[in-house]
Design an enzyme around this catalytic site. Structure first.
Site, PDB file in Angstrom:
ATOM      1  N   TYR A  41      -4.380   0.973   3.828  1.00 51.24           N
ATOM      2  CA  TYR A  41      -5.416   0.014   3.433  1.00 51.24           C
ATOM      3  C   TYR A  41      -6.128  -0.564   4.666  1.00 51.24           C
ATOM      4  O   TYR A  41      -7.232  -1.073   4.558  1.00 51.24           O
ATOM      5  CB  TYR A  41      -4.775  -1.196   2.718  1.00 51.24           C
ATOM      6  N   GLY A  42      -5.413  -0.515   5.818  1.00 51.21           N
ATOM      7  CA  GLY A  42      -5.733  -1.300   7.007  1.00 51.21           C
ATOM      8  C   GLY A  42      -7.158  -1.373   7.499  1.00 51.21           C
ATOM      9  O   GLY A  42      -7.551  -2.381   8.070  1.00 51.21           O
ATOM     10  N   CYS A  89       2.335  -6.984   1.588  1.00 49.54           N
ATOM     11  CA  CYS A  89       1.347  -6.271   2.387  1.00 49.54           C
ATOM     12  C   CYS A  89       0.457  -7.334   3.024  1.00 49.54           C
ATOM     13  O   CYS A  89      -0.207  -8.089   2.299  1.00 49.54           O
ATOM     14  CB  CYS A  89       0.538  -5.351   1.475  1.00 49.54           C
ATOM     15  N   ASN A  90       0.479  -7.424   4.349  1.00 50.26           N
ATOM     16  CA  ASN A  90      -0.347  -8.443   5.014  1.00 50.26           C
ATOM     17  C   ASN A  90      -1.825  -8.196   4.762  1.00 50.26           C
ATOM     18  O   ASN A  90      -2.604  -9.140   4.621  1.00 50.26           O
ATOM     19  CB  ASN A  90      -0.089  -8.416   6.527  1.00 50.26           C
ATOM     20  N   THR A  91      -2.194  -6.921   4.725  1.00 55.00           N
ATOM     21  CA  THR A  91      -3.606  -6.571   4.563  1.00 55.00           C
ATOM     22  C   THR A  91      -4.113  -7.000   3.182  1.00 55.00           C
ATOM     23  O   THR A  91      -5.178  -7.610   3.059  1.00 55.00           O
ATOM     24  CB  THR A  91      -3.782  -5.048   4.753  1.00 55.00           C
ATOM     25  N   SER A  97       0.830  -1.204   0.000  1.00 52.52           N
ATOM     26  CA  SER A  97       0.000   0.000   0.000  1.00 52.52           C
ATOM     27  C   SER A  97       0.871   1.262   0.000  1.00 52.52           C
ATOM     28  O   SER A  97       0.417   2.333  -0.372  1.00 52.52           O
ATOM     29  CB  SER A  97      -0.897   0.015   1.237  1.00 52.52           C
ATOM     30  N   CYS A 153       2.494  -6.618   9.916  1.00 49.71           N
ATOM     31  CA  CYS A 153       2.272  -5.588   8.893  1.00 49.71           C
ATOM     32  C   CYS A 153       3.653  -5.147   8.444  1.00 49.71           C
ATOM     33  O   CYS A 153       4.552  -4.950   9.285  1.00 49.71           O
ATOM     34  CB  CYS A 153       1.510  -4.409   9.494  1.00 49.71           C
ATOM     35  N   THR A 154       3.839  -5.025   7.144  1.00 45.85           N
ATOM     36  CA  THR A 154       5.200  -4.772   6.634  1.00 45.85           C
ATOM     37  C   THR A 154       5.700  -3.356   6.937  1.00 45.85           C
ATOM     38  O   THR A 154       6.892  -3.088   6.782  1.00 45.85           O
ATOM     39  CB  THR A 154       5.263  -5.046   5.118  1.00 45.85           C
TER      40      THR A 154
END
Ligand code: DGL
Length: 258
Positions: free
Chosen positions: A42-43, A73-75, A11, A184-185
């Site tokens: 984005y979270g 991006c984990n999200t 993101s 989260c990166t």
């Protein structure tokens, strides 16, 4: 053999923590980094919207001829990885795994803390992983409220950042967590602050990005996608925001080469 670039997408600036590890693990590869920037964070966006944004990003990277995409991006991984793998098959797409497994295997206190965005924590991927590896272990989660904004505005080393991180982490420490997973990166940029907060308390901080870089290397080998030995690697940075943001990505990447 394939000398096309490996694409890495986030993101915003956060995926640079993965870019750094991929660069270290695969110095002979060209890298193409896309930090959306325009739609970050984005979270807490609805899942459908994140799927649409991730689709646009991957389409832009595919149009540039990449051979593999890392959704750093984990999200976006939590919301869209199945969709992306289906739509862009057979191109390999690597996502972020919440590093709950190594943390659950390593804990001695039986309590593991996980910091991630709201959307990652309420996603199936996290729930499934926590259920699979967290049996008999207390998994304490907290959304890193404000963390992404701090990193995006280069305020990760300020007293304000320390206060913000302390607020999220203190309840985990009180429960006895001895492992804290960075889900989260963007969060590895807050590592100096985080390390100060947990100093002397026997807490390990788990960052999944080196494991993601190893996974990329494995897939390159499995599909015969390594760059040619005489390839001269290049790094390019793209964004959906403006040129000022694009050059910040580049500067931050070079500054974090480590
Ligand atoms: N860096 C991202 C992640 O790993 C996204 C953070 C955000 O945009 O909220 O989750």
């Amino acid at each position: 053999m394939n000398s096309a670039p490996i694409a890495i997408y986030d993101s915003g600036l956060g995926g640079l923590t993965v870019w750094r590890e991929v660069r270290r693990a695969l110095p002979g590869e060209s890298l193409l980094y896309l930090g959306d920037g325009k739609n970050c964070p984005y979270g807490s966006r609805p899942r459908e919207e994140i799927v649409r944004l991730a689709d646009e990003a991957v389409a832009a990277l595919v149009a540039r001829g990449c051979k593999l995409v890392v959704v750093a991006c984990n999200t976006a991984t939590a919301a869209a990885i199945d969709f992306l793998r289906g739509k862009y098959a057979p191109m390999p797409i690597v996502g972020m795994e919440p590093a709950v497994k190594p943390a659950c295997l390593a804990t001695r206190s039986g309590v593991v803390g996980v910091l991630a965005t709201e959307r990652s924590l309420d996603g199936d991927l996290f729930r499934r992983t926590a259920a699979l590896y967290g049996r008999g272990i207390e998994v304490v989660t907290a959304p890193g409220r404000g963390f992404v904004e701090l990193v995006e505005s280069d305020r990760e080393a300020t007293p304000e950042a320390e206060e913000c991180v302390r607020r999220a982490v203190e309840p985990m420490l009180e429960r006895g967590a001895d492992q804290i997973v960075l889900g989260c990166t963007h969060y590895p940029f807050l590592l100096p602050v985080l390390e100060r907060i947990v100093a002397g308390r026997g807490v390990a901080i788990v960052d999944p990005s080196p494991a993601v870089a190893r996974r990329v290397a494995e897939l390159l080998d499995r599909y015969g996608l390594r760059a040619a030995a005489d390839h001269v690697p290049a790094c390019e940075f793209l964004t959906f925001a403006d040129e000022a943001y694009r050059s910040r990505l580049e500067l931050k990447a070079m500054g974090s080469r480590g």
